[in-house]
Design an enzyme around this catalytic site. Structure first.
Site, PDB file in Angstrom:
ATOM      1  N   GLY A  92       0.841  -1.200   0.000  1.00 27.03           N
ATOM      2  CA  GLY A  92       0.000   0.000   0.000  1.00 27.03           C
ATOM      3  C   GLY A  92       0.870   1.242   0.000  1.00 27.03           C
ATOM      4  N   HIS A 106       8.612  -1.124  -6.741  1.00 24.53           N
ATOM      5  CA  HIS A 106       7.419  -0.261  -6.756  1.00 24.53           C
ATOM      6  C   HIS A 106       7.424   0.695  -7.959  1.00 24.53           C
ATOM      7  CE1 HIS A 106       3.828   1.365  -4.925  1.00 24.53           C
ATOM      8  NE2 HIS A 106       4.281   2.570  -5.033  1.00 24.53           N
ATOM      9  N   ASP A 134       7.058  -3.856  -1.190  1.00 21.55           N
ATOM     10  CA  ASP A 134       7.022  -3.092  -2.431  1.00 21.55           C
ATOM     11  C   ASP A 134       7.056  -1.590  -2.163  1.00 21.55           C
ATOM     12  OD1 ASP A 134       6.695  -2.981  -5.322  1.00 21.55           O
ATOM     13  OD2 ASP A 134       4.699  -2.210  -4.912  1.00 21.55           O
ATOM     14  N   GLU A 191      11.196   6.513   0.324  1.00 21.91           N
ATOM     15  CA  GLU A 191      11.549   5.954  -0.987  1.00 21.91           C
ATOM     16  C   GLU A 191      12.388   6.945  -1.771  1.00 21.91           C
ATOM     17  OE1 GLU A 191       8.205   4.341  -3.076  1.00 21.91           O
ATOM     18  OE2 GLU A 191       7.619   3.121  -1.390  1.00 21.91           O
TER      19      GLU A 191
END
Length: 93
Positions: free
Chosen positions: A33, A82, A58, A63
């Site tokens: 998610g 991702h 993921d 990030e």
């Protein structure tokens, strides 16, 4: 256990130490998610101590995932980038 929650204040660290503590040792945690929904430090601890079997991730709290993250070196973790949206066949017409 699959976490596919949307990000936001109400879901911040919705999956945390308390949740991981009651998982079976054979459990696999899957996060796809938003990274902010998972307490990544708590997850690293249970994975490092082999309290659960493993994880497939993921998304991450920050990030891209930092090169210093211990997740990179864990044998019981599967990491995904991702970024399926950049695959040439993603929006094939």
């Amino acid at each position: 256990v699959i976490c596919s929650l949307p990000g936001g204040e109400s879901t911040y660290h919705a999956c945390g130490a308390g949740d991981f503590a009651v998982m079976k040792p054979t459990a696999v945690f899957i996060s796809l998610g938003r990274g902010s929904c998972v307490d990544e430090a708590a997850l690293v601890e249970v994975l490092k101590n082999k309290k659960i079997l493993g994880a497939a991730l993921d998304v991450f709290e920050k990030e891209p995932l930092s090169q210093e993250s211990p997740l990179w070196d864990m044998e019981n973790v599967l990491l995904s980038p991702h970024n399926v949206h950049i695959a040439p066949t993603y929006r094939k017409k």
